[in-house]
Design a protein around this motif. Sequence first.
Motif, PDB file in Angstrom:
ATOM      1  N   ALA A   3      60.371  55.264 108.896  1.00 41.15           N
ATOM      2  CA  ALA A   3      61.725  54.509 108.922  1.00 41.15           C
ATOM      3  C   ALA A   3      61.379  53.197 108.222  1.00 41.15           C
ATOM      4  O   ALA A   3      62.343  52.724 107.409  1.00 41.15           O
ATOM      5  N   ALA A   4      60.505  52.461 108.238  1.00 41.34           N
ATOM      6  CA  ALA A   4      60.068  51.251 107.901  1.00 41.34           C
ATOM      7  C   ALA A   4      59.890  51.571 106.522  1.00 41.34           C
ATOM      8  O   ALA A   4      60.462  50.397 105.712  1.00 41.34           O
ATOM      9  N   TYR A  39      55.077  47.799 112.241  1.00 39.86           N
ATOM     10  CA  TYR A  39      54.272  49.043 112.130  1.00 39.86           C
ATOM     11  C   TYR A  39      52.927  48.392 111.816  1.00 39.86           C
ATOM     12  O   TYR A  39      51.969  49.341 112.625  1.00 39.86           O
ATOM     13  N   HIS A  40      52.584  47.709 110.990  1.00 39.75           N
ATOM     14  CA  HIS A  40      51.042  47.266 110.806  1.00 39.75           C
ATOM     15  C   HIS A  40      50.587  46.749 112.153  1.00 39.75           C
ATOM     16  O   HIS A  40      49.261  46.861 112.234  1.00 39.75           O
ATOM     17  N   TYR A  41      51.328  46.139 112.671  1.00 32.37           N
ATOM     18  CA  TYR A  41      50.776  45.093 113.951  1.00 32.37           C
ATOM     19  C   TYR A  41      50.485  46.473 115.408  1.00 32.37           C
ATOM     20  O   TYR A  41      49.552  46.509 115.772  1.00 32.37           O
ATOM     21  N   TRP A  42      51.943  46.936 115.597  1.00 37.83           N
ATOM     22  CA  TRP A  42      51.690  48.018 116.714  1.00 37.83           C
ATOM     23  C   TRP A  42      51.106  49.322 116.287  1.00 37.83           C
ATOM     24  O   TRP A  42      50.456  49.906 117.206  1.00 37.83           O
ATOM     25  N   GLY A  43      51.351  49.751 115.187  1.00 39.90           N
ATOM     26  CA  GLY A  43      51.124  50.961 114.826  1.00 39.90           C
ATOM     27  C   GLY A  43      49.471  51.144 114.502  1.00 39.90           C
ATOM     28  O   GLY A  43      48.901  52.211 114.646  1.00 39.90           O
ATOM     29  N   LEU A  86      50.768  40.347 109.009  1.00 36.79           N
ATOM     30  CA  LEU A  86      51.095  38.924 108.494  1.00 36.79           C
ATOM     31  C   LEU A  86      51.649  38.683 107.202  1.00 36.79           C
ATOM     32  O   LEU A  86      52.731  37.894 106.992  1.00 36.79           O
ATOM     33  N   LEU A  87      51.051  39.447 106.159  1.00 38.54           N
ATOM     34  CA  LEU A  87      51.938  39.508 104.911  1.00 38.54           C
ATOM     35  C   LEU A  87      53.270  39.965 105.098  1.00 38.54           C
ATOM     36  O   LEU A  87      54.106  39.176 104.459  1.00 38.54           O
ATOM     37  N   GLU A  88      53.653  41.029 105.522  1.00 36.99           N
ATOM     38  CA  GLU A  88      55.073  41.461 106.008  1.00 36.99           C
ATOM     39  C   GLU A  88      55.908  40.484 106.720  1.00 36.99           C
ATOM     40  O   GLU A  88      57.212  40.330 106.582  1.00 36.99           O
ATOM     41  N   LEU A  89      55.380  40.029 107.647  1.00 35.55           N
ATOM     42  CA  LEU A  89      56.290  39.190 108.624  1.00 35.55           C
ATOM     43  C   LEU A  89      56.469  37.823 108.010  1.00 35.55           C
ATOM     44  O   LEU A  89      57.576  37.142 108.211  1.00 35.55           O
TER      45      LEU A  89
END
Length: 663
Positions: free
Chosen positions: A331-332, A352-356, A364-367
């Motif tokens: 979904a992301a 997704y990269h944090y939790w998954g 961090l790049l995405e956030l």
Amino acid sequence: MLPHLSKRKLVQWGFAYLAGAWVLLQLLGQLSGTFDWPPIVLRVLTVALALGLLPALVLAWYHGERGEQRVSGPEVMILSVLLLSCGGVLWLVGRGASDDVAAAGATAPGRPATVDPRSIAVLPFLSMSSDQENAYFASGIHDELLTQLSKVGDLQVISRTSVMSYAKTEKPLRQIGDELGVAVVVEGSVQRIGNRVRVQAQLIDAATDKHLWAERYDRDLTDVFAIQSDIAQQIAGALQARLTAGERATLAQRPTESTEAYDFYLQARDYHLRPNITQANLETAVRLYEQAIARDPDFALAHAWLSQAHGELRWYGFDRSDPRRDQQRAAAERAVRLQPQLPEARMAMGLYHYWGRRNYERALLELNAAFRSAPSNAWIQWTIGAVLRRQGMFEQALREMEKAQVLDPRNTVIAFNLADTYRLLRRYPQAERTLNRALELAPDLYAAASIKGAMYVTWRGTVDTLRAKAHRFPLDQGSAERAAFDRFVAARLDRDYAAALRAADAAPEMIESQTSIYPRTILVGWAHQWRGDAAAARAAFTNAQGTLTTALGERPDDERLHIAQGYALAGLGRRAEAEAAIQRAVALTAPSRDAFAALSQVQQYAAIRAQAGNVDGAIAELNRLLAGPSYLSAHDLRLDPIWDPIRADARFQALLTHAPKLR
């Protein structure tokens, strides 16, 4: 005339009256702060005391026999000096209190020293629909307007969690502005009748109640996006906020061409954003997001929030399966493909990269990309802080969380996590203030009450707060697992092992948190062990080992189960196997992969090694914990019987004198 003045001591009595009035004003000034009197009260009293000087002099003139005062002039002057001294003491006390308030106000959430003129709170919109099933629509319009405004870099927008506490409030706008630390407030209402929608909105100066802008929209439902866009742009214009070309384009963008898809999306958000995170609400939100996407497969916003709902189901332990993680990722990725610049899409990918994946660098790049497009989004900023904390960058994490709290000052999740970060950095007074604030906002927030009690053990070596908090919350509510465990811990720290056994017997079969899992039988085994009943302890630990073996067959990658297995094996005296369980947990979540979780896990490794009689291993871990950020202190080591197997060792005794510097 002058002899009469001298005899009747008018000058001295006038001076005494002024001194007494000053003392009274100092005293009332302090009471006004305590009871939160409005400024008009002190102003009226000051005027009344000033006007009272003349009647006081008249009374002094006519007082006494034959126009002479019975009290001497020096006595009146002594009285005046005493009054002045009392007034001086009160003034100094009041000045110190004011300095404390000013210092606290510099960091207190929602009360900045100077209010940004472009800081804004959008209060919940009132639903005017006769059909209460449409109440979600007003909530959705309000939430989407907040989201739109948070993307304007020149505005400081208070987040949803904080403003939702003012739904149907009767507080005056000035008080709301003070509590949230904002200059202006938006109020509005929404009415939906069939395919028509009426939206009213007004922008108000919080300090003066002056209306800065107001508008009413009566349109077809298909124009709801244009309404939201126009309101956001009108508010930005009224506050003279600078809109970049990109921000104008973002505000004007329609998230979907399907009003039916948008309606399902708003229903999904209503379930998704409900205060209590439950599996049922999240699964309902997932189904509604999927229905929205079925009507419009290119609805990027719905894909982004669907990803987050999948992620929350996994993160909060409702469904830790790999398929759930795959759904979160898919979904992301779809949201990012559809709208690469959409903040919600980049946020979904970051989560997704944090939790998954626990890939914190990519997260961090995405956030950060998401936050650049939505600089007033407290949830994104707080998540950046949470990721930095996982990387062990605790000071940077603290700064991000503090900024998030300014944007969302009444969010107890942010307050709780900020306090927990202060606590691990041994900034106990700051943690205490933040926890008290969280408990003022949500007295039933057991997580905050629990860590406050645990912190007092670590900070002051006292157990009474933990014991009192644990017993104040019933075991048949949402706090049952944590309260049961805290009752057990308080009893074991008191070394009341009969009470510890009762607490263990009353606990749920499995006590679970983000960093630990305890089968109830492990707690029972410890209680019997400390009471000296070796046979009962062994039976309990054997039972726990069987339960954990079954659970590990279903979830072999859950490091918490391996740690719990280490406790059970140590209780059975199987030292080598207990150490192997620790190594399996380390392989799954090495400290280098998650520095924050490691603080709790390393403490558990030390306890397992102490129980297994591995003195060298336990002492090495304890030295590491006491040397840096952690939840451990010499008070914990002194009180807790978990360390009794290594207590006689000289190295352990040396640790009891360790006094880490408070920050």
